[in-house]
Structures are given as C-alpha cells and as structure tokens.
Scaffold this active site. Structure first.
Site, short mmCIF file in Angstrom:
data_model
loop_
_atom_site.label_atom_id
_atom_site.label_comp_id
_atom_site.label_asym_id
_atom_site.label_seq_id
_atom_site.Cartn_x
_atom_site.Cartn_y
_atom_site.Cartn_z
N VAL A 191 0.80 -1.23 0.00
CA VAL A 191 0.00 0.00 0.00
C VAL A 191 0.83 1.28 0.00
CG1 VAL A 191 -2.01 -1.05 1.11
CG2 VAL A 191 -0.19 -0.07 2.53
N TYR A 192 2.12 1.19 0.27
CA TYR A 192 2.92 2.42 0.35
C TYR A 192 2.98 3.10 -1.02
CZ TYR A 192 4.70 0.78 4.90
OH TYR A 192 4.82 0.35 6.20
N SER A 193 2.48 4.32 -1.04
CA SER A 193 2.44 5.11 -2.29
C SER A 193 1.83 4.32 -3.43
CB SER A 193 3.84 5.61 -2.67
OG SER A 193 4.36 6.47 -1.67
N GLY A 241 1.86 1.28 -4.29
CA GLY A 241 2.74 0.32 -4.96
C GLY A 241 4.03 0.94 -5.46
#
Length: 334
Positions: free
Chosen positions: A72-74, A76
């Site tokens: 979920v960070y940025s 993908g």
C-alpha cells in the site's frame, strides 16, 4: 542471538538473527514508506525516485541489508522504487527484503484483507513490482477480523511452500490474536510467524505488557515501527514537519504528557554530544527482544544517525531517566 559486527572499524553495521531463525539481518532496518511518488497513495511527503535512490544507495553502502516496504505504500510505488534500487545497488541474495499485505489495493469486495484470494493475488503483484521471484519476509500488515485466521495461515503457508516467500511475519495486533495464530500454525504444521512489527518507542511502551514477553517466550523477532515516534523524539515538542502537518493518524498517537520524555532525550543527547535520534534508537537497541527498529529517512543525516545509534551504549542511569516519566497510553495502531 548476540549482534555480530561487520568489522572492527568504528561505526560498522552489526547483524543479528531474526528471532529464532537462521536469517541474519542488519540491526537497522530501512523503512521504505518514505520512498514513493508523492502523487500516488496517501503520503504527499514521500520522496520521488531519484531522491529515494540516493538514500537507498547510501544505506547499502553503510551495511544495511534489511528493507521493509508494503504493497500500500504510495500505491505500490514504494515497492517499485525499492526493487529497482536493490537491483542496481546490491545483489538480491545479499539483502533481506520484506513487504506486507492487508490494505486496500483494488476496488471491490476482495480488494483488501487477508483472504486466500487477496493474499495470493497481492503477493504476485508485489513480486512483479519488486522485480524479484521471492520475498524474504512476507508480513500481514494488520489482523483481518473478516477472514478466519485459519484461512490466512493456510494461504501464507502455501506461499512459503511455493518458494515465493522465505519467512512469515505479522504486524500490530492484540497479543491474544498473535498467540492464537502461533498456536494454530503449530497445531496444523503450517509455517509460523517469525517476526512481529509493532508500535514501540519511548513514547509508547504498551507492548511491554503482553506482546513483547510473548515474542521473547516464542522466539519471535521484534522489528518496531515508528521507533522515533513520527520524529517526535528527534525535535522540540512544538516543532512541526511537512509530514506531521498532514499526518492525522500520527497526531492521535502521542499526547502532551509525552513532552517530558522528549525533553529528557534532548538532555541526554546534549550531554553525550550526539543527536536525539541516536539516543532514542540506542534505547530500543538496548532491549534484548528487539531485533531491528524500522527507521524511515528522508534526509542523509537521518540515515547517519540511525547507523551511528548501533554503536551508542546508554548507561543504566540514562535508560532509567528516559523511562521514568512514562505514563500509560491508549493502545493505538491496530
């Protein structure tokens, strides 16, 4: 297991085993949430690729071999940047690459969570973004109350047996939930979680009540997130940053009563002639149950401080002074 230094020179990175496994990791884990295109996801303060690459390259040169990201960070983007940097700056087999699954990545009823369908799809997507055919540590980002834990554990076990995952980890949850998962895995002969990524720092020590004793008893490695309390432990209490001004979640984690601890970190840092970040990280590294704090960096001196903290040994009196003002907090982060 005791930490093993990389060499005799001052400031050399140290390595230790992750819990009771044979997997060796650096005492500092680089958190990759800071790296990702700012226009993707919910982190407008994250660094775009070129700035991220400079810091990742520096981390590799400093001996950091442990990298933690999440799908979920940025949106993908963090996994993409992480994968390309590892390919360009080091040998894939020389690093321990960790990512996580749970948060929403797709619209629709199966676009999040820890069902078999979601886990296996998200693992495939993460491998593609990371540009690798296996993940060293695959972690459930949170507990999923809508999926039977047996289904989640069975799916994770199949991921290990397929060769796409080497080890399994978990992140913030109640200790009874983690204990249940460990018991069920043993009962069914599934691969167990070998690490716990939880919220633990000088401003929030609630994990000392149940989770950390459980991890110590079960031989589970602890890799705390937010070891610097969203930067609170590195600056004056009223000072803000670009992240703190947009971080609604972070504002719920700490209270005005924590100010005195921040002041004591500053006091000891001034007396020792080191940065506040080094003091806060050295406190964590002094805890036998802690394998490696996950440190997020956006500037070069953040990385310098993290590496230097490995060599900083606090006295018993300093540790007592840092811990004495602590007051109980409401559990936050899961």
């Amino acid at each position: 297991m005791a930490a093993v230094p990389a060499g005799d020179e001052a400031g050399a990175m140290e390595y230790t085993r992750l819990g009771n496994t044979g997997l060796q990791v650096s005492r500092i884990c680089l958190g990759m949430m800071s790296f990702g295109e700012p226009d993707r996801g919910m982190t407008p303060w994250s660094l775009p690729e070129e700035e991220s690459r400079r810091l990742i390259e520096k981390a590799v040169a400093a001996g950091i071999t442990f990298f933690d990201t999440a799908n979920v960070y940025s949106g993908g983007s963090s996994e993409e940047i992480t994968g390309r940097a590892i390919r360009d700056f080091t040998d894939r087999d020389d690093v321990v690459l960790a990512t996580k699954v749970h948060g929403r990545m797709h619209e629709g009823p199966n676009g999040a969570g820890l069902s078999r369908k979601a886990i296996l799809r998200e693992l495939g997507d993460s491998l593609r973004r990371l540009g690798t055919d296996y993940v060293d540590l695959y972690q459930i980002h949170r507990w999923d109350p809508n999926t039977p834990i047996e289904e989640t554990l069975d799916a994770l076990d199949s991921a290990v047996r397929s060769g796409k995952v080497r080890y399994l980890g978990a992140s913030s949850m109640w200790a009874w939930q983690f204990s249940k998962a460990l018991h069920l895995a043993g009962e069914h002969g599934w691969h167990r979680f070998v690490s716990m990524q939880d919220h633990y720092n000088l401003l929030n020590r609630e994990e000392e009540r149940e989770m950390l004793p459980l991890c110590a008893d079960q031989g589970v490695g602890v890799i705390p997130w937010s070891p610097l309390a969203r930067g609170r432990l590195t600056r004056d209490w009223d000072e803000t940053t670009a992240r703190s001004e947009t971080d609604a979640f972070g504002r719920r984690l700490y209270t005005e009563g924590d100010r005195v601890i921040v002041d004591r970190v500053a006091e000891i840092a001034d007396r020792r002639g080191v940065s506040r970040a080094q003091v806060a990280l050295a406190w964590l590294l002094s805890k036998p149950v802690v394998t490696a704090p996950i440190v997020g960096v956006t500037r070069h001196h953040h990385l310098d401080d993290a590496v230097a903290a490995v060599d900083l040994e606090l006295t018993e009196e300093e540790i007592s002074r840092l811990e004495e003002p602590y007051t109980p907090h409401a559990v936050a982060g899961f």
